[in-house]
Design an enzyme around this catalytic site. Structure first.
Site, PDB file in Angstrom:
ATOM      1  N   GLY A   9      -7.118   4.968   7.873  1.00 35.43           N
ATOM      2  CA  GLY A   9      -6.328   3.844   7.350  1.00 35.43           C
ATOM      3  C   GLY A   9      -4.861   4.209   7.228  1.00 35.43           C
ATOM      4  N   LEU A  11      -2.229   3.375   8.708  1.00 35.50           N
ATOM      5  CA  LEU A  11      -1.167   2.368   8.853  1.00 35.50           C
ATOM      6  C   LEU A  11      -1.057   1.465   7.628  1.00 35.50           C
ATOM      7  CD1 LEU A  11      -1.663   1.361  12.592  1.00 35.50           C
ATOM      8  CD2 LEU A  11      -0.205   3.145  11.613  1.00 35.50           C
ATOM      9  N   GLY A  12      -1.787   1.760   6.580  1.00 38.05           N
ATOM     10  CA  GLY A  12      -1.683   0.994   5.338  1.00 38.05           C
ATOM     11  C   GLY A  12      -0.457   1.413   4.543  1.00 38.05           C
ATOM     12  N   GLN A  13      -0.381   0.950   3.295  1.00 34.79           N
ATOM     13  CA  GLN A  13       0.827   1.172   2.493  1.00 34.79           C
ATOM     14  C   GLN A  13       1.086   2.646   2.185  1.00 34.79           C
ATOM     15  OE1 GLN A  13       0.964  -0.115  -1.580  1.00 34.79           O
ATOM     16  NE2 GLN A  13       3.194  -0.131  -1.632  1.00 34.79           N
ATOM     17  N   ASP A  33      -6.302   4.881  12.605  1.00 35.19           N
ATOM     18  CA  ASP A  33      -6.426   3.521  12.075  1.00 35.19           C
ATOM     19  C   ASP A  33      -7.141   2.685  13.129  1.00 35.19           C
ATOM     20  OD1 ASP A  33      -4.487   2.045   9.572  1.00 35.19           O
ATOM     21  OD2 ASP A  33      -5.898   0.904  10.780  1.00 35.19           O
ATOM     22  N   TYR A 138     -13.483  -5.685  -4.510  1.00 42.67           N
ATOM     23  CA  TYR A 138     -12.736  -4.433  -4.272  1.00 42.67           C
ATOM     24  C   TYR A 138     -12.984  -3.459  -5.429  1.00 42.67           C
ATOM     25  CZ  TYR A 138      -8.404  -1.558  -4.212  1.00 42.67           C
ATOM     26  OH  TYR A 138      -7.473  -0.541  -4.236  1.00 42.67           O
ATOM     27  N   LYS A 142     -14.939   0.093  -5.329  1.00 41.75           N
ATOM     28  CA  LYS A 142     -14.317   1.349  -5.781  1.00 41.75           C
ATOM     29  C   LYS A 142     -15.187   2.008  -6.859  1.00 41.75           C
ATOM     30  CE  LYS A 142     -10.391   1.751  -3.446  1.00 41.75           C
ATOM     31  NZ  LYS A 142     -10.206   2.837  -2.486  1.00 41.75           N
ATOM     32  N   ILE A 168       1.561   0.515  -6.348  1.00 44.79           N
ATOM     33  CA  ILE A 168       2.430   1.544  -5.756  1.00 44.79           C
ATOM     34  C   ILE A 168       3.694   0.874  -5.231  1.00 44.79           C
ATOM     35  CG2 ILE A 168       2.622   3.305  -3.961  1.00 44.79           C
ATOM     36  CD1 ILE A 168       0.521   4.071  -6.008  1.00 44.79           C
TER      37      ILE A 168
HETATM   38  C1  AKB Z   1      -4.207  -3.911  -5.281  1.00 43.18           C
HETATM   39  O1  AKB Z   1      -3.360  -4.616  -5.871  1.00 43.18           O
HETATM   40  O2  AKB Z   1      -5.278  -4.345  -4.817  1.00 43.18           O
HETATM   41  C2  AKB Z   1      -3.942  -2.426  -5.159  1.00 43.18           C
HETATM   42  C3  AKB Z   1      -4.588  -1.655  -6.266  1.00 43.18           C
HETATM   43  C4  AKB Z   1      -3.993  -1.646  -7.611  1.00 43.18           C
HETATM   44  O3  AKB Z   1      -5.575  -1.034  -6.045  1.00 43.18           O
HETATM   45  N1  AKB Z   1      -2.534  -2.180  -5.143  1.00 43.18           N
END
Ligand code: AKB
Length: 305
Positions: A9, A11-13, A33, A138, A142, A168
Site C-alpha cells: 500500500g 502509494l497511500g498517505q 501497491d 474499518y 483493525k 496524520i
Molecule cells: C481515517 O480517518 O480513517 C484514518 C484513521 C484515523 O485511521 N486517518
C-alpha cells in the site's frame, strides 16, 4: 540499519514518507501497491495483498527481511463497501503474516487506528485498553487484526509491532478517511480557496505530523523486543484539534482561510472516536516525544505545499 523492507500500500498517505526515511537510515526498500507508480525513490512492484504467490516471489527475489503492511481501505470509504473493506484489511493482515512465516521473516509493522475505539470507550481520554466497540467496518477490521496481533505476539509466533494512528497531517492528500479535512484545509489555505468542512466546527480529534508518525514507527521497529511491554498496539498522538481551531491555527500564519460546514455521515464516525488518547506507555517504552505541536505541524506542512 541495513534491513531489506517491503512496503505494501505504498502509494497511500503514509508510504512515500516511510520510504524516504527508511532509505535515509540505510535500509533497502521495495515499494508495492495495486497500481503503478514511477515517482518513488525506490524499486517498485505491483502487488495485491491477496496474491500469496506473488508476495512469496517478491520476498524471495528481493531478499526481504521486514514488512511494513499499509494496504487498507480507510474509515469513510470503508462504509461504502463493508465486505470489500473487511476482506482487504483482514486478508491483507493475515496474508502478510502467512508469507512472512513461510519465509522466516520475523518482524512486521502494521498500523492500527483510533478507529478501534467506540462510544463505550472513554472518548475524553482513551487509555490503551478501553472497552472497544467500533462503529465502522474499518475500525472493526483493525480491532480484529489487533486481536490476531496479540495472539501472534503472545504465542511468540511472529513479532508484529503497531501504533494506533490518529489523523496524520502531511502534504500528501489522503483518501477516504474521516480525519482528511486537516490536510484538505491546508491545501485550501495555500491555494487561497474557501473550504467546506464535512465535520462540525467543534469536533475534536487527535492528530500528528507525518514525520512524528514515521519516526515513532521506525523507533518502535528498531528497539529490542524486551522493551516492548505489550502484545497489542500502542496509542500515539501529538495534539488535539477541531475544524475551527485548525482554521485559527492556519490563519495565525497570515492566511485568510474561510470555512463553511456541510456535515455528512463522517460526523457520526468522528463522534465515535476519542478526542484525546493516552500515549504515555509508548513515550516511556521507546523514549519518544513528538517534535511537532499543532502550530509547528501546520506551519511545516503549509511551507511544503
Ligand atoms: C481515517 O480517518 O480513517 C484514518 C484513521 C484515523 O485511521 N486517518
Amino acid at each position: 540499519m541495513n534491513n531489506r523492507i517491503l512496503i505494501t500500500g505504498a502509494l497511500g498517505q503514509l508510504g512515500k514518507f516511510f520510504i524516504d526515511s527508511l532509505i535515509n537510515q540505510g535500509n533497502y526498500v521495495l515499494a508495492t501497491d495495486i497500481k503503478n507508480s514511477n515517482d518513488l525513490n525506490c524499486d517498485f512492484e505491483i502487488f495485491d495483498v491477496h496474491d500469496l504467490k506473488k508476495g512469496d516471489e517478491l520476498i524471495k527475489k528481493y531478499k526481504i527481511n521486514q514488512v511494513y503492511n499499509f494496504a487498507a481501505i480507510l474509515s469513510a470509504k470503508g462504509e461504502i463497501n463493508p465486505a470489500k473493506t473487511w476482506d482487504l484489511n483482514n486478508a491483507g493482515f493475515f496474508n502478510i503474516v502467512d508469507i512472512c512465516l513461510k519465509n522466516k521473516i520475523n518482524k512486521i509493522f502494521w498500523p492500527s487506528s483510533i478507529a478501534v475505539f467506540g462510544k463505550n470507550s472513554n472518548l475524553n481520554f482513551a487509555s490503551i485498553d478501553e472497552p472497544m466497540c467500533p462503529e465502522t467496518i474499518y475500525g472493526a477490521s483493525k480491532l480484529a487484526c489487533e486481536k490476531a496481533m496479540y495472539y501472534y505476539n503472545f504465542k511468540n509466533i511472529i513479532d508484529i509491532r503497531s501504533l494506533r494512528f490518529p489523523g496524520i497531517v502531511s502534504n500528501s492528500k489522503p483518501g477516504g478517511g474521516t480525519t482528511d479535512y486537516v490536510v484538505d484545509m491546508l491545501f485550501s489555505a495555500a491555494k487561497k480557496k474557501d473550504f467546506t468542512c464535512f465535520l462540525k466546527n467543534d469536533t475534536v480529534l487527535p492528530m500528528m505530523h507525518i514525520n512524528d508518525a514515521v519516526d515513532a514507527s521506525i523507533m518502535l521497529m528498531s528497539i529490542d523486543k524486551k522493551n516492548i511491554s505489550i502484545n497489542s498496539p500502542y496509542n500515539i498522538s501529538s495534539f488535539e484539534t477541531s475544524p475551527s481551531k485548525w482554521r485559527d491555527t492556519i490563519n495565525s500564519f497570515g492566511y485568510e482561510l474561510k470555512i463553511d460546514y456541510e456535515v455528512d455521515f463522517r460526523q457520526d464516525i468522528a463522534d465515535s472516536w476519542p478526542k484525546k488518547v493516552d500515549d504515555s506507555l509508548l513515550r516511556k517504552d521507546i523514549d519518544w516525544i513528538p517534535k511537532f505541536n499543532e502550530k509547528e505541524t501546520a506551519l511545516d506542512i503549509l511551507k511544503s505545499i
